[in-house]
Design a protein around this motif. Structure first.
Motif, PDB file in Angstrom:
ATOM      1  N   GLY A  99      16.762  -2.330  28.475  1.00 52.74           N
ATOM      2  CA  GLY A  99      15.383  -2.074  28.718  1.00 52.74           C
ATOM      3  C   GLY A  99      14.641  -1.101  27.849  1.00 52.74           C
ATOM      4  N   ASP A 100      15.123  -0.388  26.818  1.00 52.26           N
ATOM      5  CA  ASP A 100      14.504   0.562  25.972  1.00 52.26           C
ATOM      6  C   ASP A 100      14.139  -0.292  24.891  1.00 52.26           C
ATOM      7  OD1 ASP A 100      15.193   2.538  27.560  1.00 52.26           O
ATOM      8  OD2 ASP A 100      16.753   3.340  26.378  1.00 52.26           O
ATOM      9  N   LEU A 101      12.971   0.158  23.963  1.00 55.72           N
ATOM     10  CA  LEU A 101      12.660  -0.414  23.013  1.00 55.72           C
ATOM     11  C   LEU A 101      12.230   0.601  21.917  1.00 55.72           C
ATOM     12  CD1 LEU A 101       9.842  -3.222  22.799  1.00 55.72           C
ATOM     13  CD2 LEU A 101       9.384  -0.996  21.603  1.00 55.72           C
ATOM     14  N   ALA A 102      12.568   0.251  20.661  1.00 52.80           N
ATOM     15  CA  ALA A 102      12.255   0.877  19.382  1.00 52.80           C
ATOM     16  C   ALA A 102      11.122   0.394  18.746  1.00 52.80           C
ATOM     17  CB  ALA A 102      13.495   1.351  18.675  1.00 52.80           C
ATOM     18  N   TYR A 103       9.899   0.756  18.537  1.00 57.07           N
ATOM     19  CA  TYR A 103       8.903   0.306  17.543  1.00 57.07           C
ATOM     20  C   TYR A 103       9.141   1.024  16.150  1.00 57.07           C
ATOM     21  CZ  TYR A 103       4.561  -0.311  15.074  1.00 57.07           C
ATOM     22  OH  TYR A 103       3.780  -0.585  14.187  1.00 57.07           O
ATOM     23  N   ILE A 104       9.246   0.071  15.029  1.00 60.38           N
ATOM     24  CA  ILE A 104       9.620   0.603  13.814  1.00 60.38           C
ATOM     25  C   ILE A 104       8.327   0.298  12.984  1.00 60.38           C
ATOM     26  CG2 ILE A 104      11.111   0.508  11.937  1.00 60.38           C
ATOM     27  CD1 ILE A 104      13.176  -0.639  13.854  1.00 60.38           C
ATOM     28  N   GLY A 105       7.684   1.342  12.240  1.00 54.70           N
ATOM     29  CA  GLY A 105       6.382   1.107  11.541  1.00 54.70           C
ATOM     30  C   GLY A 105       6.653   0.458  10.331  1.00 54.70           C
ATOM     31  N   ARG A 106       5.537   0.133   9.770  1.00 57.35           N
ATOM     32  CA  ARG A 106       5.620  -0.318   8.273  1.00 57.35           C
ATOM     33  C   ARG A 106       5.829   0.862   7.403  1.00 57.35           C
ATOM     34  NH1 ARG A 106       0.235  -1.810   4.808  1.00 57.35           N
ATOM     35  NH2 ARG A 106       0.410   0.451   4.757  1.00 57.35           N
ATOM     36  N   GLY A 107       6.524   0.513   6.273  1.00 60.08           N
ATOM     37  CA  GLY A 107       6.989   1.358   5.227  1.00 60.08           C
ATOM     38  C   GLY A 107       8.418   2.058   5.661  1.00 60.08           C
ATOM     39  N   THR A 108       8.927   1.538   6.685  1.00 60.12           N
ATOM     40  CA  THR A 108      10.431   2.259   6.883  1.00 60.12           C
ATOM     41  C   THR A 108      11.495   1.492   5.999  1.00 60.12           C
ATOM     42  OG1 THR A 108       9.931   2.450   9.334  1.00 60.12           O
ATOM     43  CG2 THR A 108      12.271   2.340   8.756  1.00 60.12           C
ATOM     44  N   ARG A 109      12.371   2.085   5.147  1.00 57.88           N
ATOM     45  CA  ARG A 109      12.946   1.547   4.227  1.00 57.88           C
ATOM     46  C   ARG A 109      14.186   1.010   4.626  1.00 57.88           C
ATOM     47  NH1 ARG A 109      10.626   2.099  -0.688  1.00 57.88           N
ATOM     48  NH2 ARG A 109      12.807   1.229  -1.736  1.00 57.88           N
ATOM     49  N   GLU A 110      14.959   1.709   5.591  1.00 57.17           N
ATOM     50  CA  GLU A 110      16.263   1.292   6.048  1.00 57.17           C
ATOM     51  C   GLU A 110      16.413   1.370   7.414  1.00 57.17           C
ATOM     52  OE1 GLU A 110      19.477   3.737   4.372  1.00 57.17           O
ATOM     53  OE2 GLU A 110      18.642   3.042   2.127  1.00 57.17           O
ATOM     54  N   VAL A 111      16.872   0.063   8.116  1.00 60.71           N
ATOM     55  CA  VAL A 111      16.774   0.003   9.238  1.00 60.71           C
ATOM     56  C   VAL A 111      18.199  -0.560   9.658  1.00 60.71           C
ATOM     57  CG1 VAL A 111      16.067  -0.886  11.412  1.00 60.71           C
ATOM     58  CG2 VAL A 111      14.435  -0.492   9.710  1.00 60.71           C
ATOM     59  N   SER A 112      19.054   0.050  10.856  1.00 58.03           N
ATOM     60  CA  SER A 112      20.336  -0.714  11.027  1.00 58.03           C
ATOM     61  C   SER A 112      20.572  -0.488  12.594  1.00 58.03           C
ATOM     62  CB  SER A 112      21.463   0.043  10.388  1.00 58.03           C
ATOM     63  OG  SER A 112      21.442   1.342  10.533  1.00 58.03           O
ATOM     64  N   PHE A 113      21.693  -1.253  13.190  1.00 59.03           N
ATOM     65  CA  PHE A 113      22.042  -1.320  14.755  1.00 59.03           C
ATOM     66  C   PHE A 113      23.213  -1.034  14.749  1.00 59.03           C
ATOM     67  CE2 PHE A 113      18.354  -4.092  13.229  1.00 59.03           C
ATOM     68  CZ  PHE A 113      17.267  -3.828  14.182  1.00 59.03           C
ATOM     69  N   SER A 114      23.580  -0.268  15.924  1.00 58.91           N
ATOM     70  CA  SER A 114      24.841  -0.089  16.135  1.00 58.91           C
ATOM     71  C   SER A 114      25.045  -0.258  17.673  1.00 58.91           C
ATOM     72  CB  SER A 114      25.587   1.543  15.567  1.00 58.91           C
ATOM     73  OG  SER A 114      24.587   2.489  16.157  1.00 58.91           O
ATOM     74  N   SER A 115      26.494  -0.426  17.889  1.00 58.28           N
ATOM     75  CA  SER A 115      26.765  -0.250  19.481  1.00 58.28           C
ATOM     76  C   SER A 115      27.569   0.975  19.646  1.00 58.28           C
ATOM     77  CB  SER A 115      27.481  -1.474  19.460  1.00 58.28           C
ATOM     78  OG  SER A 115      27.054  -2.744  19.577  1.00 58.28           O
ATOM     79  N   ALA A 116      27.364   1.542  20.990  1.00 60.22           N
ATOM     80  CA  ALA A 116      28.004   2.691  21.300  1.00 60.22           C
ATOM     81  C   ALA A 116      29.575   2.417  21.752  1.00 60.22           C
ATOM     82  CB  ALA A 116      27.499   3.124  22.629  1.00 60.22           C
ATOM     83  N   ASP A 117      29.655   1.049  21.977  1.00 54.42           N
ATOM     84  CA  ASP A 117      31.217   0.750  22.595  1.00 54.42           C
ATOM     85  C   ASP A 117      31.132  -0.940  21.869  1.00 54.42           C
ATOM     86  OD1 ASP A 117      33.513   0.004  23.501  1.00 54.42           O
ATOM     87  OD2 ASP A 117      32.735  -0.216  25.738  1.00 54.42           O
ATOM     88  N   PRO A 118      32.029  -0.751  20.837  1.00 56.51           N
ATOM     89  CA  PRO A 118      32.188  -2.163  20.316  1.00 56.51           C
ATOM     90  C   PRO A 118      32.764  -3.442  21.138  1.00 56.51           C
ATOM     91  CG  PRO A 118      32.714  -0.621  18.774  1.00 56.51           C
ATOM     92  CD  PRO A 118      32.630   0.071  19.871  1.00 56.51           C
ATOM     93  N   ALA A 119      33.350  -2.778  22.056  1.00 60.54           N
ATOM     94  CA  ALA A 119      34.316  -3.728  23.185  1.00 60.54           C
ATOM     95  C   ALA A 119      32.921  -4.453  24.183  1.00 60.54           C
ATOM     96  CB  ALA A 119      35.338  -3.077  23.916  1.00 60.54           C
ATOM     97  N   ALA A 120      31.990  -3.529  24.309  1.00 64.44           N
ATOM     98  CA  ALA A 120      30.534  -4.103  25.043  1.00 64.44           C
ATOM     99  C   ALA A 120      29.720  -3.748  24.167  1.00 64.44           C
ATOM    100  CB  ALA A 120      30.516  -3.315  26.252  1.00 64.44           C
ATOM    101  N   PRO A 121      29.245  -4.832  23.090  1.00 65.91           N
ATOM    102  CA  PRO A 121      28.291  -4.510  22.163  1.00 65.91           C
ATOM    103  C   PRO A 121      26.837  -4.416  22.513  1.00 65.91           C
ATOM    104  CG  PRO A 121      29.147  -6.526  21.730  1.00 65.91           C
ATOM    105  CD  PRO A 121      29.897  -6.067  22.786  1.00 65.91           C
ATOM    106  N   ALA A 122      26.011  -3.808  22.046  1.00 63.93           N
ATOM    107  CA  ALA A 122      24.637  -3.710  22.409  1.00 63.93           C
ATOM    108  C   ALA A 122      23.785  -5.149  21.716  1.00 63.93           C
ATOM    109  CB  ALA A 122      23.802  -2.527  21.806  1.00 63.93           C
ATOM    110  N   ARG A 123      22.894  -5.317  22.509  1.00 63.57           N
ATOM    111  CA  ARG A 123      22.438  -6.698  22.049  1.00 63.57           C
ATOM    112  C   ARG A 123      20.769  -6.566  21.846  1.00 63.57           C
ATOM    113  NH1 ARG A 123      26.040 -10.640  23.738  1.00 63.57           N
ATOM    114  NH2 ARG A 123      24.909 -12.669  23.988  1.00 63.57           N
ATOM    115  N   PHE A 124      20.371  -6.575  20.543  1.00 62.91           N
ATOM    116  CA  PHE A 124      18.912  -6.144  20.222  1.00 62.91           C
ATOM    117  C   PHE A 124      18.161  -7.379  19.902  1.00 62.91           C
ATOM    118  CE2 PHE A 124      21.502  -2.700  18.888  1.00 62.91           C
ATOM    119  CZ  PHE A 124      21.024  -1.520  19.344  1.00 62.91           C
TER     120      PHE A 124
END
Length: 276
Positions: A99-124
């Motif tokens: 339910g959380d959202l990240a708004y990423i503005g223009r000009g951001t050079r590096e964006v990555s996504f990670s999971s806190a628990d790889p056994a129950a991965p986050a879905r973005f």
């Protein structure tokens, strides 16, 4: 990056089921360990999904964009559909959960996504549109988004809408985005239907039982077509098309829009008697 070209109403009238699905339905949004994107020439929106495992997934540019980095000329929203993880923007981590959202503005050079628990991965779930100015990256928690109650149980469309990006909690260039949840026993969304010739809108359906299906209506109001949609699939709706649907059970969906104006209420409603 999958590329979908624009279509016009006269062309769409002749599409068979396979052609409708190929042009408007995004079937594999979430693939474990992958980041997948679909580029639409309808207002040049991009949608996709990221499911990081043990290693983070980095958002790269693509020859379709022909820019040095993805957000060089774009804004981006990343909605956490499930699990816990983080969106990392130019070295700053933004922890998120469902339910959380990240708004990423223009000009951001590096964006990555990670999971806190790889056994129950986050879905973005990812949504992007061209941007004309640099705006700050902003984290929005679900608890901070005011709910708006609409519909009724008697009409099978009781639902809660949360507007994450509409110029209030988050300032964006043209991207608007929100989360709609259907109440138990309600199945209809966005009915009576509407169009808005100034904006493209995309729906991402989730929280639908695996053996359930949703009938998404699209097309001109007097030339409607339909798509059979399963859980965690997305539909691209051209500006000339209605976008509504009903399912065999309750569900949620993320909607996002981009285009000419920045008005949530810019809708050309269609009377039920005019639908064909």
């Amino acid at each position: 990056m999958d590329v979908r070209y624009s279509t016009n109403p006269a062309e769409a009238r002749g599409f068979d089921t396979a052609q409708l699905r190929r042009h408007y339905l995004v079937e594999d949004v979430f693939v474990p360990g992958e980041l997948r994107l679909t580029y639409s020439h309808e207002d040049r929106v991009v949608l996709g999904g990221a499911v990081p495992g043990a290693e983070p997934l980095r958002l790269e540019s693509d020859d379709t964009l022909r820019t040095d980095h993805f957000c060089e000329r774009r804004e981006l929203a990343a909605f956490c559909v499930d699990g816990r993880g983080a969106v990392v923007c130019d070295g700053t981590a933004y922890p998120v959960e469902r339910g959380d959202l990240a708004y990423i503005g223009r000009g951001t050079r590096e964006v990555s996504f990670s999971s806190a628990d790889p056994a129950a991965p986050a879905r973005f779930y990812l949504a992007s549109a061209p941007a004309h100015q640099d705006l700050p990256t902003t984290l929005v928690h679900a608890k901070d988004v005011p709910p708006v109650e609409l519909g009724a149980a008697e009409t099978s469309n009781e639902r809660t809408i949360r507007r994450y990006i509409d110029g209030t909690l988050v300032e964006s260039c043209q991207l608007m985005m929100g989360w709609t949840q259907l109440a138990p026993g309600s199945v209809w969304n966005t009915m009576p239907a509407h169009t808005h010739l100034r904006r493209t809108e995309c729906y991402f359906y989730f929280d639908l039982d695996e053996d359930a299906r949703l009938v998404h209506l699209l097309g001109e109001p007097d030339q409607t077509r339909h798509l059979i949609v399963r859980n965690e699939q997305a539909v691209i709706s051209p500006s000339w098309s209605i976008h509504a649907g009903a399912a065999t059970g309750s569900y949620s969906f993320i909607w996002f829009m981009a285009g000419e104006n920045y008005r949530f209420d810019d809708m050309d409603h269609v009377a039920m008697a005019d639908l064909r």
